[in-house]
Design a protein around this motif. Structure first.
Motif, PDB file in Angstrom:
ATOM      1  N   LEU A 163       0.966  -1.002   0.092  1.00  0.00           N
ATOM      2  CA  LEU A 163       0.042  -0.200   0.123  1.00  0.00           C
ATOM      3  C   LEU A 163       0.826   1.058  -0.008  1.00  0.00           C
ATOM      4  N   CYS A 164       0.341   2.559  -0.616  1.00  0.00           N
ATOM      5  CA  CYS A 164       1.100   3.704  -0.429  1.00  0.00           C
ATOM      6  C   CYS A 164       0.631   4.207   0.956  1.00  0.00           C
ATOM      7  N   PRO A 165       1.782   4.490   1.707  1.00  0.00           N
ATOM      8  CA  PRO A 165       1.108   4.939   2.877  1.00  0.00           C
ATOM      9  C   PRO A 165       0.735   6.544   3.182  1.00  0.00           C
ATOM     10  N   ASN A 166       1.147   7.135   1.966  1.00  0.00           N
ATOM     11  CA  ASN A 166       0.556   8.609   2.074  1.00  0.00           C
ATOM     12  C   ASN A 166      -0.707   8.917   1.509  1.00  0.00           C
ATOM     13  N   LEU A 167      -1.330   7.644   0.851  1.00  0.00           N
ATOM     14  CA  LEU A 167      -2.716   7.908   0.283  1.00  0.00           C
ATOM     15  C   LEU A 167      -3.624   7.234   1.117  1.00  0.00           C
ATOM     16  N   THR A 174      -7.633  14.540  -7.997  1.00  0.00           N
ATOM     17  CA  THR A 174      -8.134  13.844  -9.206  1.00  0.00           C
ATOM     18  C   THR A 174      -7.511  12.330  -9.095  1.00  0.00           C
ATOM     19  N   SER A 175      -8.177  11.515  -9.835  1.00  0.00           N
ATOM     20  CA  SER A 175      -7.829  10.231  -9.621  1.00  0.00           C
ATOM     21  C   SER A 175      -6.350   9.835 -10.133  1.00  0.00           C
ATOM     22  N   TYR A 176      -5.724  10.713 -11.451  1.00  0.00           N
ATOM     23  CA  TYR A 176      -4.730  10.338 -11.660  1.00  0.00           C
ATOM     24  C   TYR A 176      -3.433  11.158 -10.431  1.00  0.00           C
ATOM     25  N   GLY A 177      -4.245  12.321  -9.705  1.00  0.00           N
ATOM     26  CA  GLY A 177      -3.198  12.826  -8.717  1.00  0.00           C
ATOM     27  C   GLY A 177      -2.808  11.921  -7.652  1.00  0.00           C
ATOM     28  N   ALA A 178      -3.835  10.851  -7.393  1.00  0.00           N
ATOM     29  CA  ALA A 178      -3.537   9.845  -6.314  1.00  0.00           C
ATOM     30  C   ALA A 178      -2.095   9.039  -6.856  1.00  0.00           C
ATOM     31  N   ILE A 179      -2.285   8.792  -8.065  1.00  0.00           N
ATOM     32  CA  ILE A 179      -1.193   7.977  -8.542  1.00  0.00           C
ATOM     33  C   ILE A 179       0.240   8.767  -8.630  1.00  0.00           C
ATOM     34  N   LEU A 180       0.109   9.953  -8.869  1.00  0.00           N
ATOM     35  CA  LEU A 180       1.340  10.702  -8.743  1.00  0.00           C
ATOM     36  C   LEU A 180       1.783  10.820  -7.361  1.00  0.00           C
ATOM     37  N   ARG A 181       1.171  11.121  -6.337  1.00  0.00           N
ATOM     38  CA  ARG A 181       1.562  11.020  -5.256  1.00  0.00           C
ATOM     39  C   ARG A 181       1.773   9.689  -4.544  1.00  0.00           C
ATOM     40  N   GLY A 228       5.355   8.613  -5.306  1.00  0.00           N
ATOM     41  CA  GLY A 228       6.454   9.019  -4.150  1.00  0.00           C
ATOM     42  C   GLY A 228       6.316   8.266  -2.945  1.00  0.00           C
ATOM     43  N   GLY A 229       4.900   7.802  -2.669  1.00  0.00           N
ATOM     44  CA  GLY A 229       4.913   7.064  -1.478  1.00  0.00           C
ATOM     45  C   GLY A 229       5.427   5.739  -1.396  1.00  0.00           C
ATOM     46  N   ASN A 230       5.332   4.904  -2.394  1.00  0.00           N
ATOM     47  CA  ASN A 230       5.644   3.352  -2.891  1.00  0.00           C
ATOM     48  C   ASN A 230       5.583   3.098  -4.166  1.00  0.00           C
ATOM     49  N   PRO A 231       6.866   3.761  -4.613  1.00  0.00           N
ATOM     50  CA  PRO A 231       7.154   3.684  -6.204  1.00  0.00           C
ATOM     51  C   PRO A 231       6.805   2.251  -6.676  1.00  0.00           C
ATOM     52  N   ASN A 232       7.414   1.189  -6.036  1.00  0.00           N
ATOM     53  CA  ASN A 232       7.397  -0.119  -6.473  1.00  0.00           C
ATOM     54  C   ASN A 232       6.006  -0.807  -6.498  1.00  0.00           C
ATOM     55  N   ALA A 233       4.964  -0.281  -5.367  1.00  0.00           N
ATOM     56  CA  ALA A 233       3.642  -0.797  -5.418  1.00  0.00           C
ATOM     57  C   ALA A 233       2.857   0.066  -6.744  1.00  0.00           C
ATOM     58  N   ILE A 234       3.215   1.232  -7.011  1.00  0.00           N
ATOM     59  CA  ILE A 234       2.620   1.736  -8.201  1.00  0.00           C
ATOM     60  C   ILE A 234       3.096   0.976  -9.369  1.00  0.00           C
ATOM     61  N   ALA A 235       4.302   0.803  -9.434  1.00  0.00           N
ATOM     62  CA  ALA A 235       4.840   0.174 -10.828  1.00  0.00           C
ATOM     63  C   ALA A 235       4.195  -1.259 -10.813  1.00  0.00           C
ATOM     64  N   ARG A 236       3.843  -2.176  -9.674  1.00  0.00           N
ATOM     65  CA  ARG A 236       3.446  -3.432  -9.821  1.00  0.00           C
ATOM     66  C   ARG A 236       2.285  -3.158 -10.361  1.00  0.00           C
ATOM     67  N   ALA A 237       1.349  -2.225  -9.933  1.00  0.00           N
ATOM     68  CA  ALA A 237      -0.074  -2.011 -10.362  1.00  0.00           C
ATOM     69  C   ALA A 237      -0.252  -1.752 -11.826  1.00  0.00           C
ATOM     70  N   GLY A 238       0.997  -1.517 -12.431  1.00  0.00           N
ATOM     71  CA  GLY A 238       0.896  -1.494 -13.939  1.00  0.00           C
ATOM     72  C   GLY A 238       1.141  -0.017 -14.345  1.00  0.00           C
ATOM     73  N   TRP A 239       1.412   1.053 -13.333  1.00  0.00           N
ATOM     74  CA  TRP A 239       1.263   2.230 -13.804  1.00  0.00           C
ATOM     75  C   TRP A 239       3.006   2.515 -14.129  1.00  0.00           C
ATOM     76  N   SER A 240       3.123   3.520 -15.073  1.00  0.00           N
ATOM     77  CA  SER A 240       4.413   4.031 -15.376  1.00  0.00           C
ATOM     78  C   SER A 240       5.049   5.344 -14.715  1.00  0.00           C
ATOM     79  N   LEU A 241       6.269   4.670 -14.006  1.00  0.00           N
ATOM     80  CA  LEU A 241       6.874   5.388 -13.113  1.00  0.00           C
ATOM     81  C   LEU A 241       7.547   6.554 -13.962  1.00  0.00           C
ATOM     82  N   LEU A 242       8.013   6.487 -15.043  1.00  0.00           N
ATOM     83  CA  LEU A 242       8.653   7.343 -16.111  1.00  0.00           C
ATOM     84  C   LEU A 242       7.682   8.546 -16.294  1.00  0.00           C
ATOM     85  N   LYS A 243       6.352   7.975 -16.592  1.00  0.00           N
ATOM     86  CA  LYS A 243       5.222   9.367 -16.795  1.00  0.00           C
ATOM     87  C   LYS A 243       4.914   9.942 -15.510  1.00  0.00           C
TER      88      LYS A 243
END
Lengths: 315, 491, 327
Positions: B94-98, C192-199, C202-217
């Motif tokens: 989970l992202c702790p800041n969200l 916004t929903s993408y704003g959550a992804i942007l934040r 920063g909070g857990n880049p690995n989790a975001i990447a694993r969920a299929g989002w592009s960290l480069l973007k």
């Protein structure tokens, strides 16, 4: 030892920095048709001295590991130049005291930096950045903007030459040899290199991580103090802005000289190559008559180019 | 309509190596629709590796992954999600800041546009309600501010949410480790309900009671292979434990008979785990090899680190009389200095003593390195080569040399032979025994049963407490496993 | 909608909200602002008037915009040391090209945003520390600023000057502008929903990447946004000062970092607050006036900025230490 993930060309960037220095020098004297070639080297060596001293300070801090950088160096140098000149007060008898005072000023800045970092848990970048602003104010109120002249003996010493080679350069060269010994052959130096590679492994291997960190910031402060005093002597007067260009210069000579920005690997001879390269690059640009603006842009692009080409630690 | 159960997933002959270590040695594994498969095994059995492959986070070296009847190439997490396979691993993602709702959205890109937040909140909120009634978690709470138990509930609930992609299989790796009894029950009951409606689940847990009560089928793994698989009704606790304990491998050289009995040599270490309420403490004498056993992650490493810290400053419950050195098991992140040579890696613990005056003498450094090269048989043409030129096993030997080459009288070992080949291990065991005979004290946390045979004394850990205190005569693998898997009476 | 450190958040989140740390963190920005305003009111009551507030807060708008730019970069665990000189560059372009050759000026500003996006991409792809790269960019922007405007001068385009000196009834323009900026960015990043992804990146880049989002973007988007707000900051500044010089943005780097931190943001972990950042920027701007009224020597005004940052971080460290719940 190869940098992981780099182009082979940059496998030993510090050698290339010496080559680069040679190239820009040749380009410059080609432009002037050989006029002033020797003078360029002499001036280049003299100016490189200050980048090297600041570079040594920054090198130790950066080698501690990612996130470690001393952004208070420029302010430190400026303040130290004022302190040194004020204490020396134009008298040759006070030279030693003036130098000591400058070093003391630098050391206290180093101590303050470390306290901010370790006690208040402020990231080194922010701690040193904030400290630099406070130091600037301290410098302004202490120095009152007056340009105090150095004692004649001191001024002469800083600009003395032996067969066209500045005395200061010789002294600094010997100093860097000592630094290399400190880095590779003492418990302190090894500890810094260990902490930079892997702080946790260093702690588990019995290294006193906090003490080594403190010592490093203090060392950086002290070297800033010395640098400030010498600059005041060389440029015949103290100034609070005298250290401003050494923020980029100190980091640039460290990076271009082959020290790893992720920590754990430091290159001392590279400092000289990088310093000469940057100084002569500026000389060349001056010779070509480029404006201040282009000079700024070029130095900025050079450092960005080098770090991007070298790349960071993978994973 | 065929009479046989359709398999959701089928892994065929899957193999996975990590360097010299065989994590999976040819595993067949399948999960049908509407069933909950319990997966059990001791440390290093390969359960996590297998599940990582199933979830798409690891690529197998050999073998087929068949999902929904079709073999899949280029299988990865995103594809797994589309095919309806989710997983909840022990490392929370989970992202702790969200907020809770925002974390829900991360997994469901289709929730976007106007009103997304309340939709995501409802999605997660309703799933939390379904699984954990009266959970008390607000969808707009920031995850990082919540206690670990609630975070685990959110992670689990999120895995069960669906928008566009179907949900066929959920892998739960120790899902109840941070939950209290009641919440754990809620989760497992939900698993039964969802299985009844046609989805499937793989449940990994060391709480055998849970496995027996809630699984349809149980698969037992050991040393990278499946050793037993049957309907859950065909198992009981003892049968499971025996299956995991299994036949021991070929006998190795018996431990030296001149093992020092307890309580005659001076005590070097006394350590009480923080959560120990019954007064039992770990005691280690001079010349003893003391083992720390039990399932991994049950407090052994924490105690070793407390002892390590306790050597240089005062810590409650810790008494240490002599200098201490630690050998890390995770050499990448805690041991190796990857830019240095083998010599430098060995010498770093002893640099104070390797000096000639103020400066480090390379002669002394080299001499230390060479003596250990011979003693511990480090296979390299030149000790001044970079440490990464060594094989994993030899790198570990270098870490042993670092600790043993120092003046430390107490050596802490945090699962030091993880990922090391057999011949290296045998050399290392001999060395430890010899050093112990010469008076050194070893505290040895290991996840491998055979290694405990080298110990004079073994403390078994469970849930950060010492639960068993076994002398060499009493020591048996079955006993250790039994203590490790004893369900806690009250969590 | 909740952000843990949103300063003037009226609704308090449910679960886990009552820990002292969270409340203190949320209040800190508003508290500091209140303290500064009270200090000014006590020393110079006439400053708290339409005219006085307008004067004191005017220059806070460009600072707030630069602070937002820095905030975007900090959200993805980086730091931008070049924002100050970038604002100088934008200012110089605004006072020259934008007036005399508008097309060229617009292209230059767009190119500036493009460079910021490129920097973000390079930092991600080459895995290099942002502080070294942005330190280099500091000098590049400075040099470009000097090239565009070698001597102080130039003139702001009339439309820009008019915009920044817009007279709003009852409430001074800077306050309205600040509220608008804070609201816009808050909705964008926190709403916004993408704003959550942007934040989340920063909070857990690995989790975001694993969920299929592009960290480069995400990295590129955040740096591009920083560039955009840097441009607006420079434009706002020139609109107020009407002329420019190559050093006009000096000091904005530390101010922007201080503003983000004062507003409750953290350097790592993706925890930031747009509202807090704007409040932080205004607080720092007013602090300058406060120091004036306190007759603090102008020598020490620069140092005061550094001191404020240290004090805020120290307070934060103390709060963290007293919070007994383990993370």
């Amino acid at each position: 030892m190869r940098f992981p993930g780099t182009l082979n060309v940059f496998a030993k960037p510090w050698i290339w920095s010496y080559l680069g220095a040679l190239l820009v020098w040749l380009a410059a004297i080609a432009f002037t048709h050989g006029y002033g070639a020797g003078g360029m080297i002499t001036a280049g060596l003299a100016l490189a001295v200050f980048s090297v001293i600041a570079g040594v300070a920054q090198m130790f801090v950066i080698t501690l590991g990612p996130g470690n950088v001393d952004l208070s160096l420029p302010a430190n140098i400026g303040l130290a130049s004022a302190v040194a000149m004020k204490v020396m007060n134009g008298s040759d008898q006070m030279i030693a005291f003036g130098l000591l005072a400058a070093v003391a000023s630098g050391v206290s800045i180093g101590v303050a930096n470390h306290l901010l970092i370790s006690l208040l848990r402020i990231p080194p970048i922010i701690a040193t950045l904030s400290a630099s602003f406070i130091i600037q104010s301290a410098g302004i109120s202490y120095g009152r903007g007056l340009q105090i002249k150095p004692p004649p003996g001191f001024a002469e010493f800083t600009t003395a030459q032996v067969d066209g080679v500045p005395l200061l350069a010789i002294g600094t060269a010997i100093f860097t040899i000592g630094i290399a010994v400190l880095l590779h052959r003492t418990v302190y130096g090894r500890s810094v290199l260990a902490i930079g590679q892997n702080t946790r492994a260093a702690w588990l291997a019995g290294i006193a991580v906090e003490r080594v960190r403190a010592a490093t910031y203090v060392l950086s402060g002290a070297l800033g103090g010395i640098c400030g005093a010498l600059l005041a002597g060389y440029f015949r007067g103290s100034s609070l802005e005298i250290g401003d260009e050494y923020l980029l210069a100190s980091i640039a000579v460290v990076v271009i000289g082959g020290t790893s920005v992720s920590g754990g690997k430091a290159n001392v001879p590279g400092l000289w190559g990088a310093a000469l390269f940057l100084v002569l690059l500026l000389t060349m640009l001056n010779t070509f008559g480029v404006s201040a603006g282009i000079r700024f842009v070029v130095t900025g692009l050079v450092i960005i180019g080098v770090i991007i080409a070298a790349g960071g630690q993978k994973g | 309509m065929s009479g046989t159960t359709v398999n959701i997933v089928k892994l065929d002959g899957v193999e996975k190596h990590f360097g010299a270590v065989r994590a999976l040695a040819g595993v067949d594994f399948e999960v049908g629709t509407g069933e909950c498969v319990g997966l059990v095994g001791h440390n290093g059995a390969g359960k996590s590796t297998l599940m990582h492959i199933l979830a798409g986070t690891l690529v197998p070296d050999k073998g087929e992954i068949i999902i929904g009847g079709e073999p899949r190439q280029n299988y990865a997490v995103v594809l797994a999600q589309k095919l309806g396979i989710r997983c909840v691993f022990q490392e929370l993602s989970l992202c702790p800041n969200l907020t809770v709702a925002e974390n829900g959205r991360v997994l469901h890109p289709s929730i976007a546009g106007w009103g997304w937040r309340s939709r995501a909140g409802k999605l997660i909120g309703s799933k939390l309600d379904e699984i954990f009634p009266r959970h008390g978690i607000a969808p707009n709470a920031i995850v990082g501010d919540l206690p670990i138990g609630q975070r685990q509930m959110i992670e689990v609930a999120r895995a069960f949410t669906t928008t566009n992609d179907p949900l066929h299989l959920v892998i739960l790796d120790e899902p109840t480790s941070s939950l209290d009894r009641q919440t754990a029950r809620q989760l497992l009951s939900y698993v039964r309900r969802i299985v009844a409606s046609g989805a499937s689940c793989v449940l990994i847990s060391h709480l055998l009671g849970e496995i027996l009560e809630y699984s349809d089928r149980i698969v037992v793994m050991r040393d990278g292979k499946v050793v037993m698989a049957d309907r859950a009704s065909g198992f009981n606790r003892d049968k499971l434990v025996t299956a995991m304990g299994g036949a021991t491998q070929t006998k190795k050289q018996a431990a030296v008979e001149a093992a020092v009995p307890r309580r005659t040599t001076p005590v070097r270490v006394r350590a009480r785990p923080v959560h120990q309420s019954d007064g039992i403490e770990l005691v280690a004498h001079q010349g003893e090899i003391v083992g720390l056993a039990g399932l991994s992650g049950h407090g052994q490493t924490e105690l070793l680190l407390s002892i390590f810290k306790g050597a240089s400053r005062r810590l409650p419950g810790i008494e240490v009389t002599d200098p201490v050195a630690l050998i890390a098991g995770d050499r990448q992140s805690e041991g190796i200095f990857s830019l240095w040579s083998i010599t430098e890696n060995i010498g770093i613990r002893s640099i104070g003593r390797l000096r000639n005056g103020l400066l480090i003498s390379s002669e002394l450094e080299d001499r230390l390195a060479e003596s250990w090269k011979k003693r511990i048989n480090i296979r390299t043409p030149d000790m001044r080569n970079n440490i990464l030129s060594l094989s994993g096993g030899n790198q570990q030997k270098a870490l042993f040399a670092r600790a043993l080459g120092s003046e430390a009288k107490i050596v802490l070992m945090d699962d030091p032979t993880r990922g090391v080949d057999v011949s290296t291990k045998l050399e290392v065991y001999e060395l430890i025994r010899a050093e112990a005979q010469a008076g050194r004290t070893f505290l040895w946390y290991t996840t491998e049963m055979e290694e405990l045979e080298n110990c004079d004394h073994v403390y078994v850990f469970r849930n950060a407490r010492i639960v068993a205190d076994l002398r060499r005569g009493e020591l048996s693998e079955e006993l250790v496993i039994h203590s490790s898997f004893q369900d806690a009476a009250v969590l | 909608m909740n952000s843990v450190s949103g300063a003037s958040v009226i609704r308090i989140p449910w679960a886990g909200a009552r820990t002292p740390r969270r409340i203190l963190r949320a209040i800190l920005p508003a508290l500091s602002l209140a303290l500064v305003v009270m200090g000014i009111a006590w020393l110079n009551p006439r400053a708290i008037s339409y005219f006085g507030l307008n004067l004191m807060l005017n220059l806070g708008i460009p600072v707030a915009l630069a602070t937002i730019a820095q905030m975007f970069v900090i959200t993805v665990n980086d730091l931008d040391l070049s924002i100050g000189t970038f604002v100088s560059f934008v200012g110089c372009v605004a006072a020259t090209w934008l007036r005399d050759a508008p097309l060229l000026g617009v292209i230059a500003l767009l190119a500036g945003v493009g460079v910021y996006a490129l920097i973000g991409a390079l930092i991600y792809l080459r895995n290099v520390p942002s502080i070294v790269v942005t330190l280099g960019m500091l000098f590049v922007w400075q040099g470009l600023a000097i090239l565009v405007l070698p001597k102080p001068g130039g003139k702001a385009p009339d439309w820009l000057h008019g915009l920044m000196n817009f007279h709003t009834p009852y409430v001074p323009f800077p306050i309205i502008a600040a509220i608008a900026i804070a609201a816009l960015v808050h909705i964008g990043l926190m709403g916004t929903s993408y704003g959550a992804i942007l934040r989340g990146s920063g909070g857990n880049p690995n989790a975001i990447a694993r969920a299929g989002w592009s960290l480069l973007k995400t990295k590129v988007v955040m740096f591009a946004l920083a560039g955009v707000f840097g441009v607006v900051s420079g434009l706002a500044l020139i609109g107020l000062t009407t002329s420019a010089d190559a050093n006009i943005g000096k000091g904005y780097t530390l101010l922007s970092i201080a503003g983000v931190i004062l507003g409750g943001g953290e350097f790592v972990g993706g925890r930031v607050s747009p509202i807090g950042a704007v409040i932080g920027a205004l607080t720092l701007t007013l602090a300058g006036s406060l120091l004036n009224f306190m007759r603090v020597s102008p020598d020490w005004q620069v140092g005061a900025q550094g001191a404020i940052l240290i004090i805020v971080l120290a307070a934060r460290a103390i709060i963290n230490r007293t919070d007994r719940r383990a993370l």
